[in-house]
Design an enzyme around this catalytic site. Sequence first.
Site, mmCIF file in Angstrom:
data_model
loop_
_atom_site.group_PDB
_atom_site.id
_atom_site.type_symbol
_atom_site.label_atom_id
_atom_site.label_comp_id
_atom_site.label_asym_id
_atom_site.label_seq_id
_atom_site.Cartn_x
_atom_site.Cartn_y
_atom_site.Cartn_z
ATOM 1 N N CYS A 171 0.834 -1.207 0.014
ATOM 2 C CA CYS A 171 0.094 0.055 0.050
ATOM 3 C C CYS A 171 0.979 1.303 0.013
ATOM 4 O O CYS A 171 1.674 1.457 0.807
ATOM 5 C CB CYS A 171 -0.784 0.068 1.216
ATOM 6 S SG CYS A 171 -1.892 1.402 1.531
ATOM 7 N N CYS A 196 0.861 5.416 7.395
ATOM 8 C CA CYS A 196 -0.329 5.204 8.275
ATOM 9 C C CYS A 196 0.081 4.111 9.385
ATOM 10 O O CYS A 196 0.890 3.353 9.306
ATOM 11 C CB CYS A 196 -1.443 4.368 7.342
ATOM 12 S SG CYS A 196 -2.586 3.662 8.075
ATOM 13 N N CYS A 232 -0.916 -0.722 9.370
ATOM 14 C CA CYS A 232 -0.161 -1.827 9.095
ATOM 15 C C CYS A 232 1.382 -1.913 9.535
ATOM 16 O O CYS A 232 2.041 -0.966 9.386
ATOM 17 C CB CYS A 232 -0.396 -2.138 7.566
ATOM 18 S SG CYS A 232 -2.053 -2.482 7.191
ATOM 19 N N CYS A 237 -8.121 2.434 1.422
ATOM 20 C CA CYS A 237 -7.504 1.395 2.165
ATOM 21 C C CYS A 237 -7.553 0.178 1.626
ATOM 22 O O CYS A 237 -8.772 -0.226 1.467
ATOM 23 C CB CYS A 237 -7.692 1.590 3.734
ATOM 24 S SG CYS A 237 -7.146 0.048 4.555
ATOM 25 N N GLN A 288 -17.207 -8.079 14.650
ATOM 26 C CA GLN A 288 -15.991 -8.828 14.169
ATOM 27 C C GLN A 288 -15.731 -7.859 12.752
ATOM 28 O O GLN A 288 -16.496 -7.305 12.162
ATOM 29 C CB GLN A 288 -16.424 -10.147 13.753
ATOM 30 C CG GLN A 288 -16.691 -11.157 14.965
ATOM 31 C CD GLN A 288 -15.580 -11.298 15.803
ATOM 32 O OE1 GLN A 288 -14.530 -11.283 15.557
ATOM 33 N NE2 GLN A 288 -16.001 -11.520 17.162
ATOM 34 N N PHE A 339 -19.625 -12.413 27.257
ATOM 35 C CA PHE A 339 -19.338 -10.891 26.373
ATOM 36 C C PHE A 339 -19.923 -11.283 25.086
ATOM 37 O O PHE A 339 -18.907 -11.208 23.990
ATOM 38 C CB PHE A 339 -17.534 -10.964 26.525
ATOM 39 C CG PHE A 339 -17.091 -10.705 27.735
ATOM 40 C CD1 PHE A 339 -17.137 -9.699 28.391
ATOM 41 C CD2 PHE A 339 -16.670 -11.910 28.326
ATOM 42 C CE1 PHE A 339 -16.430 -9.671 29.801
ATOM 43 C CE2 PHE A 339 -16.070 -11.950 29.684
ATOM 44 C CZ PHE A 339 -15.992 -10.664 30.601
ATOM 45 N N ASP A 395 -23.694 -9.819 28.274
ATOM 46 C CA ASP A 395 -22.897 -8.766 27.875
ATOM 47 C C ASP A 395 -23.542 -7.580 28.778
ATOM 48 O O ASP A 395 -24.607 -7.360 29.045
ATOM 49 C CB ASP A 395 -22.907 -8.589 26.100
ATOM 50 C CG ASP A 395 -21.721 -7.608 25.965
ATOM 51 O OD1 ASP A 395 -21.051 -8.272 25.326
ATOM 52 O OD2 ASP A 395 -21.736 -6.885 26.052
ATOM 53 N N ASP A 430 -15.828 -14.992 24.822
ATOM 54 C CA ASP A 430 -14.994 -13.865 23.728
ATOM 55 C C ASP A 430 -14.913 -12.553 24.551
ATOM 56 O O ASP A 430 -15.655 -11.464 24.205
ATOM 57 C CB ASP A 430 -16.124 -13.775 22.662
ATOM 58 C CG ASP A 430 -15.516 -13.117 21.514
ATOM 59 O OD1 ASP A 430 -14.376 -12.538 21.931
ATOM 60 O OD2 ASP A 430 -16.355 -12.761 20.567
ATOM 61 N N CYS A 459 -9.067 -11.784 21.132
ATOM 62 C CA CYS A 459 -8.486 -10.913 20.196
ATOM 63 C C CYS A 459 -7.208 -10.473 20.930
ATOM 64 O O CYS A 459 -6.183 -9.632 20.390
ATOM 65 C CB CYS A 459 -8.987 -9.841 19.823
ATOM 66 S SG CYS A 459 -9.654 -8.779 21.282
#
Length: 327
Positions: free
Chosen positions: A6, A12, A15, A85, A174, A201, A222, A259, A285
């Site tokens: 990119c 930026c 990434c 992007c 997600q 969650f 949640d 999660d 995550c």
Amino acid sequence: MLEKVCPYFNRCGGCVWQDLPQKDYVTKKENFVRFCFRDAGIDIDLKPLILIPTGTRRRASFSFVRGHLGFNAVKSHQIVEIESCPLLLDKINDFLPNLRKIIKQLNTSGDLFIASTDMGLDIHIRDKSGLPDLNKLELLTSLNQYDEVARVVYNDTPIFEKGIYGGSADNFAQPSKEGEKVLVDLVLENANNSKRAVDLFCGSGTFTRPLIEKGISTMGYDSVPQAIARLGENGEVRDLFRRPLLPEELSDVDLIVLDPPRAGAMAQCQQLAELEKGRIVMVSCNPKTAARDIKILLNAGWKLGTITPVDQFTYTNHVEIVAVLTK
């Protein structure tokens, strides 16, 4: 993977590994997971990284300063203006010129959140100017002319919406439909023979609804009322950081889907550790907090099965994992 790097790469702040050959990239991601668990003193059975295609990300957070719209530069609050992007859906990239016009006319500084939903583009703009005056209302309402826009919210004040409900562009979802499907499939693969489940969650029910469709009686928990509202009687508002589910509340549950956000679920795992039997599918995550929380469970006699890394956050130094534990 991208055919070429990119043009905003290294400017930026998004990434960090876009210039690596795919083999090296995959190795870095997998080793990151290994090192997080190694640091916690845990040996793992790591499956190969599941790659998610580029051009599929359905939500993004932009910054704007006096008409300049883009992403923050590396370790800076400076704005890197972008035309598009390569990670985002085309429908988001294609709409950026229209948003840039609005931002220039607002002439303030703040953040813009956009998500592609089944209803259309959900746009939330935040700055420090408070409630919109008549001029801003007229300006923001002009976005109503675009069929692809489903909702616009300014400083938490709804400007208009076309039938969309629950959640918001800056609430958790997600990153892509493709990544979500991978996670759902992994959860369902490990839900065989389960009869009663809880989804902790749960958000708006990423896993709750598929589990119910599979014939498993499932309750989602949640702290976000708008998200829980979409689950009806299968959802309950509960702050699992302050009020985790207790073992006696899980006595008839044979599957626990977990999660948590990046902070992990230490308080909840301390309660799950006391269960005498069951199966946990943890979707995380943040492998660092996942390793910390899984260590709590292992010390209480739970057994760790496989860990599957999923490249939800393409080209960043983040990676999603799905871990399976039994007792």
